[in-house]
Design a protein around this motif. Structure first.
Motif, mmCIF file in Angstrom:
data_model
loop_
_atom_site.group_PDB
_atom_site.id
_atom_site.type_symbol
_atom_site.label_atom_id
_atom_site.label_comp_id
_atom_site.label_asym_id
_atom_site.label_seq_id
_atom_site.Cartn_x
_atom_site.Cartn_y
_atom_site.Cartn_z
ATOM 1 N N ARG A 181 -11.852 87.402 66.011
ATOM 2 C CA ARG A 181 -12.884 88.040 65.206
ATOM 3 C C ARG A 181 -14.168 87.233 65.161
ATOM 4 O O ARG A 181 -15.204 87.718 64.708
ATOM 5 C CB ARG A 181 -12.376 88.262 63.781
ATOM 6 C CG ARG A 181 -12.183 86.967 62.972
ATOM 7 C CD ARG A 181 -11.648 87.266 61.581
ATOM 8 N NE ARG A 181 -10.315 87.856 61.646
ATOM 9 C CZ ARG A 181 -9.643 88.264 60.576
ATOM 10 N NH1 ARG A 181 -10.184 88.145 59.381
ATOM 11 N NH2 ARG A 181 -8.431 88.769 60.705
ATOM 12 N N TYR A 182 -14.133 85.954 65.608
ATOM 13 C CA TYR A 182 -15.310 85.095 65.531
ATOM 14 C C TYR A 182 -16.124 85.069 66.822
ATOM 15 O O TYR A 182 -17.058 84.297 66.957
ATOM 16 C CB TYR A 182 -14.899 83.674 65.142
ATOM 17 C CG TYR A 182 -14.189 83.637 63.812
ATOM 18 C CD1 TYR A 182 -14.895 83.854 62.626
ATOM 19 C CD2 TYR A 182 -12.819 83.417 63.746
ATOM 20 C CE1 TYR A 182 -14.238 83.842 61.403
ATOM 21 C CE2 TYR A 182 -12.159 83.404 62.522
ATOM 22 C CZ TYR A 182 -12.876 83.605 61.356
ATOM 23 O OH TYR A 182 -12.229 83.603 60.146
ATOM 24 N N GLY A 183 -15.779 85.904 67.776
ATOM 25 C CA GLY A 183 -16.652 86.074 68.924
ATOM 26 C C GLY A 183 -16.304 85.286 70.161
ATOM 27 O O GLY A 183 -17.078 85.266 71.111
ATOM 28 N N GLY A 184 -15.173 84.599 70.214
ATOM 29 C CA GLY A 184 -14.823 83.820 71.395
ATOM 30 C C GLY A 184 -14.148 84.661 72.453
ATOM 31 O O GLY A 184 -13.080 84.300 72.951
ATOM 32 N N ASN A 185 -14.761 85.774 72.823
ATOM 33 C CA ASN A 185 -14.143 86.696 73.774
ATOM 34 C C ASN A 185 -15.124 87.050 74.884
ATOM 35 O O ASN A 185 -16.327 87.171 74.656
ATOM 36 C CB ASN A 185 -13.732 87.999 73.080
ATOM 37 C CG ASN A 185 -12.879 87.774 71.849
ATOM 38 O OD1 ASN A 185 -11.745 87.332 71.936
ATOM 39 N ND2 ASN A 185 -13.434 88.092 70.682
#
Length: 322
Positions: A181-185
């Protein structure tokens, strides 16, 4: 892989079913040129060059280990072998089939592991199972794969071949349960319906989004869903652009149901194989889009090698699964 086979009747690579990147043909004009035979040894990019039987006489033959010869010659060229960077795409990468491109990218990740570089966590997400129509169009599936999850089959094949640790999720994509959910994708989106696109749009991080029509396609890369934020940095700074628009900002119609009355064909739910057979999709559109995405992915991995990589596979996985 760039030159058509000299033997008439062999499938043309990469556009035809059951074609291979490389072929070795041995012609035996005995007892005559008209009555002789030719044996063809076909192989893909990630397998050893086969042992080839060379006929010597009426009953004799010489088995030639072409792979051993190739490896010995390559090893002897020390200056050349030190210059080869297996973390880079090969020349004319776009001319390989989509399935072979997947194998090549898998080997790039493998080489990063071997050199003890941080490698991304690859996750394949797809609820679909292998059907008979998928067999033959892509070498990633075999008759024994029918009924099994596509993501599982591909992940296991690449893990076994390259010693990777690819995970798979045989479910429809879910932004909350499947992603950080914190954007590390880094999300590779190749879905073919608006419901999946809407779910993918919720995922934080960077995305490479693809889609196609009958004779064309689009690929975009973005990390921002706020139009004001994108406009604020539209000129960038020092040649860099920190915020690029996600798919919805560029193609908002893709996240809406397609009006049935405006598109009476193709039939809803038709696969890539069925669309190609009916003429509603050009044979090489998916390969073209897959090539562009692969190049984006390769460059992105080398710039953000510490990011989690999630490959979102759906029924229209850029001709890789269908």
């Amino acid at each position: 892989h760039e030159t058509p086979a000299v033997v008439k009747g062999l499938p043309r690579y990469p556009s035809e079913t059951n074609s291979y990147a490389y072929n070795i043909t041995v012609s035996n004009p005995s007892p005559s040129l008209e009555d002789g035979r030719a044996d063809t040894y076909a192989f893909s990019v990630d397998v050893a060059i086969p042992v080839v039987a060379i006929p010597l006489g009426q009953h004799d033959q010489l088995d030639v280990d072409f792979n051993g010869i190739y490896q010995d010659v390559y090893a002897s060229l020390a200056a050349y072998s030190r210059r080869v960077d297996y973390e880079q795409l090969p020349a004319h990468f776009e001319r390989y089939s989509a399935a072979d491109q997947a194998r090549i990218l898998g080997r790039i990740v493998y080489d990063m592991q071997r050199n003890r570089r941080h490698t991304p966590q690859i996750v394949l997400i797809d609820p679909d199972t292998v059907e008979e129509k998928n067999i033959g169009r892509q070498a990633l599936f075999a008759p024994s794969s029918i009924g099994k999850f596509k993501a599982e089959c591909v992940a296991k094949k690449l893990n076994f071949a390259l010693g990777l640790d690819i995970a798979w999720i045989p479910e429809s994509v879910d932004a909350r349960r499947h992603f950080d959910r914190y954007g590390g994708n880094l999300v590779i989106s190749c879905v073919d319906n608006h419901e999946a696109r809407k779910e993918i749009y919720k995922i934080s991080g960077c995305g490479i989004f693809a889609g196609n029509e009958t004779h064309s396609g689009q690929v975009c890369i973005g990390n921002a869903d706020d139009p004001d934020l994108v406009k604020r940095f539209i000129d960038g700074y020092d040649g860099k652009y920190p915020y690029l628009p996600k798919e919805r900002l560029l193609f908002p119609e893709l996240l809406q149901p397609e009006p049935v009355e405006e598109h009476p064909t193709p039939e809803p739910g038709a696969s890539c194989a069925e669309l190609v057979a009916s003429g509603d999709q050009h044979l090489l559109v998916n390969d073209m889009v897959a090539t562009i995405m692969g190049q984006y992915l390769h460059h992105r991995l080398h710039r953000l090698s510490d990011a989690d990589l999630a490959l979102v596979w759906a029924d229209l996985l850029v001709d890789l699964f269908d």
